[in-house]
Design an enzyme around this catalytic site. Structure first.
Site, PDB file in Angstrom:
ATOM      1  N   HIS A 107       0.805  -1.228   0.000  1.00 12.92           N
ATOM      2  CA  HIS A 107       0.000   0.000   0.000  1.00 12.92           C
ATOM      3  C   HIS A 107       0.841   1.283   0.000  1.00 12.92           C
ATOM      4  CE1 HIS A 107      -3.460  -2.457   0.329  1.00 12.92           C
ATOM      5  NE2 HIS A 107      -3.585  -2.522   1.637  1.00 12.92           N
ATOM      6  N   HIS A 152      -9.881   1.872   0.172  1.00 11.37           N
ATOM      7  CA  HIS A 152      -9.754   0.758   1.112  1.00 11.37           C
ATOM      8  C   HIS A 152     -10.865   0.763   2.168  1.00 11.37           C
ATOM      9  CE1 HIS A 152      -7.912  -2.247   3.602  1.00 11.37           C
ATOM     10  NE2 HIS A 152      -6.803  -2.268   2.899  1.00 11.37           N
ATOM     11  N   GLU A 199     -11.678  -3.631  -3.054  1.00  9.34           N
ATOM     12  CA  GLU A 199     -10.731  -2.588  -3.466  1.00  9.34           C
ATOM     13  C   GLU A 199     -10.491  -2.734  -4.966  1.00  9.34           C
ATOM     14  OE1 GLU A 199      -7.174  -3.134  -0.848  1.00  9.34           O
ATOM     15  OE2 GLU A 199      -8.550  -4.410   0.233  1.00  9.34           O
TER      16      GLU A 199
HETATM   17  C1  BGC Z   1      -4.711  -6.482   1.932  1.00 12.81           C
HETATM   18  C2  BGC Z   1      -4.570  -7.211   3.240  1.00 12.81           C
HETATM   19  C3  BGC Z   1      -4.036  -6.262   4.264  1.00 12.81           C
HETATM   20  C4  BGC Z   1      -4.930  -5.055   4.363  1.00 12.81           C
HETATM   21  C5  BGC Z   1      -4.327  -4.044   5.281  1.00 12.81           C
HETATM   22  C6  BGC Z   1      -5.635  -5.331   2.125  1.00 12.81           C
HETATM   23  O1  BGC Z   1      -5.710  -4.613   0.946  1.00 12.81           O
HETATM   24  O2  BGC Z   1      -5.178  -7.315   0.915  1.00 12.81           O
HETATM   25  O3  BGC Z   1      -3.702  -8.314   3.113  1.00 12.81           O
HETATM   26  O4  BGC Z   1      -3.912  -6.872   5.506  1.00 12.81           O
HETATM   27  O5  BGC Z   1      -5.102  -4.478   3.111  1.00 12.81           O
HETATM   28  O6  BGC Z   1      -5.167  -2.981   5.473  1.00 12.81           O
END
Ligand code: BGC
Length: 373
Positions: free
Chosen positions: A130, A204, A338
Site C-alpha cells: 500500500h 480501502h 478494493e
Molecule cells: C490487503 C490485506 C491487508 C490489508 C491491510 C488489504 O488490501 O489485501 O492483506 O492486511 O489491506 O489494510
C-alpha cells in the site's frame, strides 16, 4: 400593477435562488478535525437529498462514515472509521483511505523501469504494501468543495513528489467523491506524472452491511463477476498464474455467502488466511460485484472500470481496533472490495500495465451504490 407583478416575480426568483444556495451549502459541511504535520485535517459531511450521510476526511482522502437505511428505514453507519482524529491516527490508517502510490503488494519492495531498479519501504513481511507506511493514506490532501456540482461533491488533490516512498516522478493525483441522491458514492480518480512511473490506486473502505461493529460479515452474500482470480504465495505475492474460479471456493460468479467455503482446505484460502485475493473482472455487465445482507436487506453494488478487485474479508482484524461508538472491529467484521490492478504488476509484464508515462492521464471511476431489497 404590472410593475408590482414584475417586482414580485423578481423577489421570488431571488428568494428561490438564495434558497438553492442555502441548501447547496448545507449539503457539504466542512469542519476542522485535527492537524497533521502542520496541515489542517477536515471532516466533510455530505448529506444527499434522501437525508443520508457520507463523511470524508482529507487525511488520506478517506471515507470515514456512511449512513444508509436498512429495509425498515433504520439508519446505521456501515463503514469502518473513528470518532476522533486522534483515534484515526492511532488506529489503522488504511480504513476508508485512497491508497497509493501502489495499492497492494510489490514483491521484496523492488521493481525495475527502463533498467533502473527502484527500492520501496518494506512494511509487510519482506514486501512493500500500500505505498509504504507513509503512503497516500497517511497525508493531508488539499480539499475543494465543488459548489456547482449536481450532488454533494468533494475533490481531494495531492502532489506526490519525485521519489516519494521510492517511486519516480512528480505525480499529481485527484480523488473526487460524489454522493448522489440515489445513495451512490462515485469516486473519480485522475493521475499524471512527469517521469515514467508505476501506480495502483484504490479505496480501502471496509463495509459491514449489518452496521460497522455489529458482528462479522460471513453471512454477507457476495457476487463477483470475475471468472478468474490471481493466486498468491504465502506472502500474498502473485505466483503469475491466473486461475479460473470454476469449481473452486473462489467462484462468486453466482451468489455465495463469504463464510460458506472460507474454511475449506483449498491452497489459496490457506495462504490468504481466508479471502485476500484479486479477482479479474469479466467486464461483461455494468455491475461488477454485489453484496447482500439479508437481515438488514442492505444491498451494495460495485461498478468500476478498473481491471479487478481485491476482495479482502478482514482476516487480520482481531478486535483491538476500536471504531465509531466504541465498537471493536473483530475478526472478519468488515469486507473490502478494493478495485484496482493486480498486485505486484510491475514485476509481471504479462499483467495489465501499471506504467504511467509523462503526458498521459490515468482516469478511472468506481461506484459503490447502496439500496435495500
Ligand atoms: C490487503 C490485506 C491487508 C490489508 C491491510 C488489504 O488490501 O489485501 O492483506 O492486511 O489491506 O489494510
Amino acid at each position: 400593477m404590472k410593475k408590482i407583478n414584475q417586482i414580485l416575480i423578481l423577489l421570488s426568483a431571488a428568494l428561490f435562488l438564495s434558497g438553492c444556495n442555502l441548501s447547496k451549502k448545507e449539503t457539504v459541511k466542512k469542519e476542522l478535525f485535527g492537524t497533521y504535520k502542520g496541515s489542517e485535517v477536515y471532516l466533510l459531511t455530505l448529506t444527499n437529498k434522501a437525508g443520508n450521510v457520507l463523511k470524508l476526511t482529507n487525511f488520506g482522502a478517506r471515507i470515514t462514515w456512511l449512513e444508509v437505511p436498512d429495509k425498515d428505514g433504520n439508519k446505521d453507519n456501515i463503514t469502518f472509521g473513528f470518532d476522533t482524529f486522534d483515534g484515526m491516527i492511532a488506529g489503522d490508517r488504511y480504513y476508508g483511505a485512497v491508497v497509493g502510490r501502489y495499492a497492494n503488494r510489490i514483491a521484496m519492495g523492488k521493481f525495475t523501469l527502463d533498467g533502473v531498479e527502484y527500492s520501496l519501504p518494506i512494511n509487510n513481511g519482506p514486501n512493500s504494501l500500500h505505498g509504504g507506511p507513509e503512503g497516500w493514506h497517511s497525508v493531508a490532501w488539499n480539499t475543494e468543495i465543488l459548489e456547482k456540482a449536481e450532488f454533494p461533491t468533494v475533490k481531494f488533490t495531492y502532489a506526490s513528489p519525485d521519489m516519494e516512498a521510492g517511486y519516480p516522478g512528480n505525480m499529481n493525483v485527484e480523488a473526487t467523491y460524489t454522493w448522489t441522491d440515489n445513495n451512490e458514492i462515485i469516486i473519480d480518480y485522475m493521475l499524471t506524472t512527469d517521469k515514467k512511473t508505476v501506480f495502483n490506486i484504490t479505496n480501502h473502505a471496509y463495509f459491514n452491511l449489518h452496521g460497522a461493529g455489529n458482528g462479522d460479515i460471513l453471512d454477507h452474500q457476495l457476487v463477483i463477476k470475475g471468472s478468474k482470480f490471481v493466486p498468491v504465495d504465502t506472502f500474498l505475492i502473485p505466483t503469475g498464474e491466473l486461475r479460473p474460479v470454476a469449481g473452486t471456493p473462489f467462484d462468486f460468479t453466482t451468489s455465495h455467502t463469504v463464510g460458506e467455503r472460507i474454511g475449506e482446505a483449498y491452497d489459496q484460502l490457506i495462504f490468504g488466511k481466508g479471502y485476500d485475493h484479486t479477482f479479474i473482472f469479466d467486464n461483461a455487465e455494468e455491475v461488477d460485484a454485489t453484496v447482500y445482507e439479508p437481515v438488514s436487506g442492505r444491498f451494495m453494488e460495485v461498478i468500476s472500470d478498473q481491471p479487478g478487485v481485491q476482495f479482502y474479508c478482514g482476516n487480520f482484524l482481531n478486535g483491538t481496533m476500536i471504531g465509531h461508538g466504541g465498537k471493536p472491529y473483530i475478526y472478519r467484521s468488515g469486507l473490502c472490495l478494493e478495485t484496482g490492478h493486480y498486485p505486484d504488476s510491475p514485476n509481471h509484464p504479462d499483467f495489465p500495465t501499471t506504467v504511467l508515462n509523462p503526458g498521459d492521464t490515468y482516469k478511472s471511476k468506481t461506484i459503490y451504490r447502496f439500496t435495500v431489497k
